[in-house]
Every structure is written in structure tokens, then in C-alpha cells.
Write an enzyme that holds these catalytic residues in place. Structure first.
Site, PDB file in Angstrom:
ATOM      1  N   GLU A  71       4.964  18.434  -7.053  1.00 48.17           N
ATOM      2  CA  GLU A  71       5.072  17.420  -6.018  1.00 48.17           C
ATOM      3  C   GLU A  71       6.328  16.611  -6.340  1.00 48.17           C
ATOM      4  O   GLU A  71       6.479  16.130  -7.471  1.00 48.17           O
ATOM      5  CB  GLU A  71       3.834  16.515  -6.029  1.00 48.17           C
ATOM      6  CG  GLU A  71       3.883  15.492  -4.923  1.00 48.17           C
ATOM      7  CD  GLU A  71       2.658  14.579  -4.871  1.00 48.17           C
ATOM      8  OE1 GLU A  71       1.690  14.832  -5.606  1.00 48.17           O
ATOM      9  OE2 GLU A  71       2.710  13.627  -4.079  1.00 48.17           O
ATOM     10  N   ARG A 130      -4.160  22.304 -19.496  1.00 41.29           N
ATOM     11  CA  ARG A 130      -2.852  21.659 -19.413  1.00 41.29           C
ATOM     12  C   ARG A 130      -2.364  21.313 -20.809  1.00 41.29           C
ATOM     13  O   ARG A 130      -3.145  21.228 -21.763  1.00 41.29           O
ATOM     14  CB  ARG A 130      -2.911  20.417 -18.529  1.00 41.29           C
ATOM     15  CG  ARG A 130      -3.757  19.289 -19.088  1.00 41.29           C
ATOM     16  CD  ARG A 130      -4.074  18.230 -18.031  1.00 41.29           C
ATOM     17  NE  ARG A 130      -2.900  17.538 -17.554  1.00 41.29           N
ATOM     18  CZ  ARG A 130      -2.436  17.608 -16.285  1.00 41.29           C
ATOM     19  NH1 ARG A 130      -3.040  18.339 -15.403  1.00 41.29           N
ATOM     20  NH2 ARG A 130      -1.386  16.923 -15.916  1.00 41.29           N
ATOM     21  N   LYS A 169       2.332  11.261 -14.342  1.00 38.73           N
ATOM     22  CA  LYS A 169       3.540  10.841 -13.615  1.00 38.73           C
ATOM     23  C   LYS A 169       3.441   9.378 -13.198  1.00 38.73           C
ATOM     24  O   LYS A 169       4.450   8.681 -13.140  1.00 38.73           O
ATOM     25  CB  LYS A 169       3.756  11.740 -12.398  1.00 38.73           C
ATOM     26  CG  LYS A 169       4.563  12.985 -12.760  1.00 38.73           C
ATOM     27  CD  LYS A 169       5.136  13.655 -11.535  1.00 38.73           C
ATOM     28  CE  LYS A 169       4.188  14.714 -11.038  1.00 38.73           C
ATOM     29  NZ  LYS A 169       4.712  15.489  -9.913  1.00 38.73           N
TER      30      LYS A 169
HETATM   31  P1  ATP Z   1       0.345  14.418 -10.239  1.00 42.76           P
HETATM   32  O1  ATP Z   1      -0.485  15.411  -9.470  1.00 42.76           O
HETATM   33  O2  ATP Z   1      -0.410  13.415 -11.025  1.00 42.76           O
HETATM   34  O3  ATP Z   1       1.490  13.866  -9.490  1.00 42.76           O
HETATM   35  P2  ATP Z   1       1.024  16.683 -11.836  1.00 42.76           P
HETATM   36  O4  ATP Z   1       1.415  16.563 -13.262  1.00 42.76           O
HETATM   37  O5  ATP Z   1      -0.167  17.454 -11.449  1.00 42.76           O
HETATM   38  O6  ATP Z   1       1.013  15.210 -11.376  1.00 42.76           O
HETATM   39  P3  ATP Z   1       2.532  18.321 -10.050  1.00 42.76           P
HETATM   40  O7  ATP Z   1       3.876  18.064  -9.532  1.00 42.76           O
HETATM   41  O8  ATP Z   1       1.410  18.414  -9.086  1.00 42.76           O
HETATM   42  O9  ATP Z   1       2.263  17.183 -11.073  1.00 42.76           O
HETATM   43  O10 ATP Z   1       2.530  19.571 -11.009  1.00 42.76           O
HETATM   44  C1  ATP Z   1       3.149  20.784 -10.694  1.00 42.76           C
HETATM   45  C2  ATP Z   1       2.527  21.897 -11.474  1.00 42.76           C
HETATM   46  O11 ATP Z   1       2.647  21.660 -12.865  1.00 42.76           O
HETATM   47  C3  ATP Z   1       1.048  22.008 -11.170  1.00 42.76           C
HETATM   48  O12 ATP Z   1       0.749  23.388 -10.974  1.00 42.76           O
HETATM   49  C4  ATP Z   1       0.383  21.486 -12.397  1.00 42.76           C
HETATM   50  O13 ATP Z   1      -0.846  22.103 -12.618  1.00 42.76           O
HETATM   51  C5  ATP Z   1       1.392  21.797 -13.490  1.00 42.76           C
HETATM   52  N1  ATP Z   1       1.271  20.826 -14.573  1.00 42.76           N
HETATM   53  C6  ATP Z   1       1.365  19.497 -14.480  1.00 42.76           C
HETATM   54  N2  ATP Z   1       1.133  18.911 -15.669  1.00 42.76           N
HETATM   55  C7  ATP Z   1       0.900  19.897 -16.557  1.00 42.76           C
HETATM   56  C8  ATP Z   1       0.595  19.942 -17.949  1.00 42.76           C
HETATM   57  N3  ATP Z   1       0.482  18.835 -18.684  1.00 42.76           N
HETATM   58  N4  ATP Z   1       0.424  21.155 -18.537  1.00 42.76           N
HETATM   59  C9  ATP Z   1       0.531  22.274 -17.812  1.00 42.76           C
HETATM   60  N5  ATP Z   1       0.812  22.303 -16.495  1.00 42.76           N
HETATM   61  C10 ATP Z   1       0.996  21.137 -15.858  1.00 42.76           C
END
Ligand code: ATP
Ligand code: MG
Length: 562
Positions: free
Chosen positions: A36, A261, A271
Site C-alpha cells: 500500500e 511476518r 507503518k
Molecule cells: P499496513 O497494512 O499496516 O499499512 P503492511 O506492513 O501490511 O502495513 P503493506 O504495504 O500492506 O504494508 O505490505 C505489503 C506486503 O508486504 C504485504 O503482502 C505484507 O504482507 C508484506 N509485509 C508487510 N510487513 C511484513 C513483515 N514484517 N514481514 C513480512 N512481510 C511483510
């Protein structure tokens, strides 16, 4: 995994390999990395990127970069550019396969209409808190919305008017009609669309209804022909909804697979929290070298290869755990040890005068650029009567086992001569040593004595007349505690006040005058350093990348861990 071991490295690769063997997807492998654009990518994202792009590359498939931009209030084009830059920097290429969920808005809307026509979605007039109250709990079933029984025509009309802007923000939503008694809360008539007047970074003001993530995500996967939709564990409970939507629409149905994760000690990966650090000025920006962002790590001197190695080494599992920051630093150190040129730099200079060295004379000594890499060659380092050494490499009254310079003590100067301390000058007001007076032994050029006598210490140094002034920024952890997420209080209280130390008056060997932002070096005996973006032609600034001491390798001694 050894060269002869052909087993898949993890359970996801095992699933994908099995699907290829059975021809489940016609031999295709299509993955995606779906950020995102509401912040910069961090090391957790790197794990997902390495996994998705890695699997596609290993199995002859492709990986899409998809911007999941369904929430206009938090998203910005600047983040899109930062994400592209960081994925490319990590070493992955999405080719022509760059997509935006917002490009699918029309199709997503049409599918919502299809669901309404099939009696599988309805417009609900409950307020958000009423929807919550109706949802029930893990132990109690939910209650039906009074609008659940609305007829198809009324729903179609209301949904069309929602889109046309007839209703105020938050007054109506579109919900899936699934099961208010489901043990899975995600299936209790989840919201699919909401009314929101916000300018979208790509579609502007064309829309005032926006799809929710849980609706947009599976459908976007389907549109792109994704085969394996790999996501983090918190989406396990959302998988039934993912599957329900695709089945309800009867469209291409990727397999969602969840993995644990990445959590890293001494930092945060949320984030929301990272944005707060940036917005409130607790750090210098998204690319502050203390941040767990890829931009921060790049600025700090971490290499893409080191980050990829780290992601490979920690592997992919089904259970959440926390990885030591020391393990990431180990990967960085291992990579830089092989590739970073060596240099002499003095962070806290103390003047040395070599009394028996002729004033005005300069000698150019040869220094190996990298003992790990003979092909890296040598460079010339000037030596003269006046030098700087590290302030803590001298003590007036040394304790036992201090093998560096002290009155009457002889040490080796790296690439140079043996020198002996014959006196000091002190500041009469403070008693602080301002100059160390030495003599050198001309027979020890190159660092050994013909008579076979040994010295215990070897010091780094720079020539006072030639050294280049520099600023060096030393970094600790962003957070003072290993698990800042565990604390119930304000995470800002846990920031490490010693996370940044600026040394404004350092001296580096003259060969570094030509160094450019992003260049990485090992300062001998001190650690790895990277030229910071704040550097200018007349002002060198270095970031400390990582120290030389490897606490991870130490704890792994004998266990062969990477
Ligand atoms: P938010 O949804 O809180 O904004 P997010 O960390 O989920 O934050 P995204 O931009 O939705 O951010 O993440 C993009 C991809 O990265 C998603 O597929 C998510 O599952 C993966 N991702 C995010 N954080 C991690 C992590 N700590 N370890 C592994 N994969 C991650
Ligand atoms: Mg997310």
C-alpha cells in the site's frame, strides 16, 4: 541447502513446486508484491519481496508489483516512487508488470453490482459503531442488520446513488451477505465499500465510494491471474472471505498462502509508528539511517546483497518469531568484509609529533585496499612528522592489558613504523593530553623490526598535513529495548536517546577526498562506514554502517549459523 539437495527451501516453495509438478496452474507461477503506498518499505517488506520475486525467478514465473491503493486518505504518489526505487535497489525487476488496484476500480464496482444481483451483497444504513455492535464477539454470534433483507432492486439503486455522490460520507456501506453467525468474524457480512470523499492520488475525485482491502485484494489477484497469493499470517482468518468472494463471482481463484511476518529486535515495523517517527521529527526522515526502512538501510550503507542473504538465511515459517538485529548486522558485515575497501580514519583525533622525523618530509606508504580481495590492489598513504591517532589509543596511566600507546611504550603504526612515546604535552587548565611526542625507528618501515622485537599494539593513524576533515555519525539502535512492540505504553518513550552520536571533527586519509555518497569503506579497527547524502564537495559526512564486532557470529560459534 547443499548443492545436491534439491528439496524446496520452505513450505511455500514446496507448495509451488508441487503445483508445477501436477500442472495445477498450467505450469504457471505468478506471484505479486502488493504494497500500500502509504509509507516507505521496510525490512519486513524485503522478506516478502525476496519471497515473491525469488519464487517467481526460481520457477520461471513472474512477479507483479501491485500498488494496493484503495485508501485515498493515506496514500501519496511520493510513496509510489519510493517503493519502486527500493524494490529495484533490492535487485528485483517487475518488467512491464506494474499495476495499481485503483486501475481496477471500474471492474471492482461492476463485480459489486454482480454480487448485489446475486443476492450476495446489500446496502446497509447502520452507522460504523452500530455495525460493530451488531457483529458480536468470538463467543457470541452477530445480529442481522435491519437492512439485510433489502431487495435487489433497492440495493442496486442505493449502490448506484452511493457512487453518484447522493449520500454523505459514512452514512451507508455495501456489505457482503454471508453469515452473521459464522464463527469467523470476517464472514459476518463484511463491509465491501464505503463512502469517502477524498482525492485519490491517481483517480482524483472520480470516485466517492472506495472498496475495502479485503474486497479489492482477492479480486485484484484474480484480474492479474495470480497463482499463489502469498501474505502474512494475520490474513489467515481472512482467507475464507478471500475464497468466498472469488467463488461467489466464479472468477480465477488464486491460492492464498500465509507465512510468518518478519519481526526484528530493537525496532518497529508498523507503518503507522514509522510514519509518526517521521511526521513528528523523532528521526530525520524515512531514510534516517536508524530507520528499519530500505531507504534508511541504503543510506546507512547496507547492501542489497546483504539484505537478500539475510532474508534467505532467516527462511520462511508458519510461526511468528523475532529475529535479532545482530543477525541482520552479521549479514551486512559479512558482505562488506568481502567488498568494502579499507581506509584509515581517526574519529577522535589526538595529535602525535614524531620528534626524529624530518619536518616537511613526506613518505608514501602502500596500504592493501582489501586483504580479503588481492585484486582490490593497494593505495598510497602519506606519512609525516605530524599525525593523528585515536584519542583512546593513548593513555597516560594505562591499566594492565592495555596494549596501545602510553609513556615509554612502543607500538606499530599500521603500514608504517614502530613508534615509542617519549613525552606528552597537556593543557595546563584541564590536564588533558593535547600532543603525544614520539620517536620512530627507521628500520621498522613496513611494520616489523629487523632485530625481531615485537610490539603488542597496532594503531591506525592519519597524516595531519594530508588528512581530510569529516563528520562521522555513529548509530545505535532506534529503540533502547529489544521489543518496543511489547510495551503497552507510548512507544516513543522507548526511543534510544543514544541512537545517534555526531562526531564533527574526524580526520580521514586523503584518498577518501574523492568518495561519493553511497561509497562504503571499512575504517580499519573501527567498522564499516558509508558516505552520507549530506556530503558535499567540501564536506565529507559518513554514516556508521555496522561495527566490527560480531555478536551474532559469537553466539552461533560452532553451530554454523548464518
Ligand atoms: P499496513 O497494512 O499496516 O499499512 P503492511 O506492513 O501490511 O502495513 P503493506 O504495504 O500492506 O504494508 O505490505 C505489503 C506486503 O508486504 C504485504 O503482502 C505484507 O504482507 C508484506 N509485509 C508487510 N510487513 C511484513 C513483515 N514484517 N514481514 C513480512 N512481510 C511483510
Ligand atoms: Mg497491509
Amino acid at each position: 541447502m547443499t548443492a545436491t539437495d534439491t528439496r524446496p527451501a520452505d513450505f511455500i516453495r514446496a507448495i509451488v513446486a508441487e503445483d508445477q509438478a501436477t500442472g495445477k496452474w498450467g505450469g504457471q507461477v505468478v506471484t505479486r508484491f502488493p504494497p500500500e503506498p502509504n509509507g516507505f518499505l521496510h525490512i519486513g517488506h524485503a522478506k516478502s519481496i525476496c519471497l515473491n520475486f525469488g519464487i517467481a525467478a526460481e520457477l520461471g514465473g513472474r512477479c507483479h508489483l501491485r500498488f494496493d491503493d484503495t485508501n485515498p486518505s493515506k496514500e501519496e504518489h511520493a510513496y509510489v516512487e519510493a517503493i519502486r526505487r527500493d524494490v529495484a535497489w533490492l535487485g528485483f525487476d517487475w518488467g512491464a508488470h506494474e499495476y495499481f488496484a485503483s486501475d481496477y476500480f471500474e471492474q471492482l464496482y461492476a463485480w459489486a453490482v454482480t454480487l448485489i444481483q446475486a443476492g450476495k451483497a446489500y446496502v446497509c444504513d447502520l452507522a460504523p459503531d452500530e455495525i460493530r455492535a451488531h457483529r458480536g464477539t468470538l463467543t457470541e454470534p452477530g445480529r442481522d442488520s435491519p437492512y439485510r433483507a433489502r431487495g435487489v432492486d433497492e440495493n442496486l439503486d442505493l449502490f448506484a446513488r452511493m457512487r453518484a455522490g447522493a449520500f454523505a460520507d459514512g452514512t451507508r456501506v455495501l456489505r457482503a451477505r454471508i453469515d452473521m453467525a459464522s464463527p469467523n468474524l470476517n464472514l459476518r457480512d463484511p463491509v465491501l465499500y464505503r463512502i469517502l470523499r477524498a482525492t485519490h492520488h491517481r483517480t482524483g475525485d472520480a470516485w466517492c465510494v472506495y472498496p475495502l482491502y479485503d474486497y479489492a485484494h482477492p479480486l485484484s489477484d484474480s484480474i492479474e491471474g495470480i497463482t499463489h497469493s502469498i501474505c502474512t499470517l494475520e490474513f489467515e482468518d481472512h482467507r475464507p472471505l478471500y475464497d468466498w468472494l472469488l467463488d461467489a463471482l466464479g472468477i480465477h481463484h488464486p491460492q492464498q498462502i500465509e507465512f510468518a511476518r518478519l519481526n526484528l529486535s530493537h525496532t518497529v515495523m508498523s507503518k503507522r509508528k514509522l510514519l509518526k517517527l517521521v511526521a513528528e521529527g523523532h528521526v530525520r526522515g524515512w531514510d534516517d539511517p536508524r530507520m528499519p526502512t530500505l531507504a534508511g538501510m541504503r543510506r546507512r550503507g547496507y547492501t542489497p546483497a546483504a539484505i537478500r542473504d539475510f532474508c534467505d538465511a532467516i527462511g520462511v515459517a508458519k510461526r511468528d518469531n523475532t529475529i535479532e538485529m545482530a543477525r541482520l548486522e552479521h549479514a551486512v558485515r559479512t558482505d562488506l568484509n568481502a567488498v568494502a575497501p579499507r581506509a584509515l580514519a581517526v574519529l577522535r583525533p589526538l595529535r602525535v609529533v614524531i620528534e626524529n622525523y624530518p619536518a616537511g618530509q613526506v613518505e608514501w606508504l602502500d596500504g592493501a585496499n582489501n586483504p580479503e580481495d588481492p585484486a582490490a590492489g593497494t593505495r598510497r598513504i602519506p606519512f609525516g612528522r605530524e599525525l593523528y591517532i585515536e584519542r583512546d589509543d593513548f593513555m597516560l596511566d594505562p591499566p594492565p592489558k592495555y596494549f596501545r600507546l602510553a609513556p615509554g611504550r612502543e607500538v606499530r603504526l599500521r603500514f608504517g613504523y614502530f613508534v615509542t612515546c617519549v613525552g606528552v604535552e597537556t593543557d595546563p587548565a584541564t590536564g588533558e593530553v593535547t600532543t603525544v611526542r614520539c620517536t620512530f625507528d627507521p628500520a621498522t618501515r613496513g611494520g616489523s623490526a629487523p632485530d625481531g622485537r615485537k610490539v603488542k599494539g597496532t594503531l591506525h593513524w592519519v597524516s595531519a598535513a594530508h588528512a581530510v576533515p569529516a563528520e562521522v555519525r555513529l548509530y545505535g539502535h532506534l529503540f533502547a529495548v529489544a521489543d518496543p512492540e511489547a510495551d503497552a505504553g507510548d512507544f516513543l518513550d522507548l526511543l534510544d536517546p543514544h541512537g545517534l552520536e555526531i562526531l564533527a571533527d574526524c580526520r580521514v586519509e586523503p584518498s577518501l577526498a574523492a568518495a561519493r555518497p553511497g561509497d562504503r569503506f571499512q575504517f580499519e579497527r573501527l567498522g564499516y562506514f558509508c558516505v552520507d547524502a549530506d556530503s558535499a564537495a567540501d564536506r565529507l559526512v559518513f554514516d556508521q554502517t555496522v561495527g566490527l564486532r560480531d555478536s551474532w557470529a559469537k553466539t552461533q560459534a560452532g553451530s554454523g549459523g548464518v
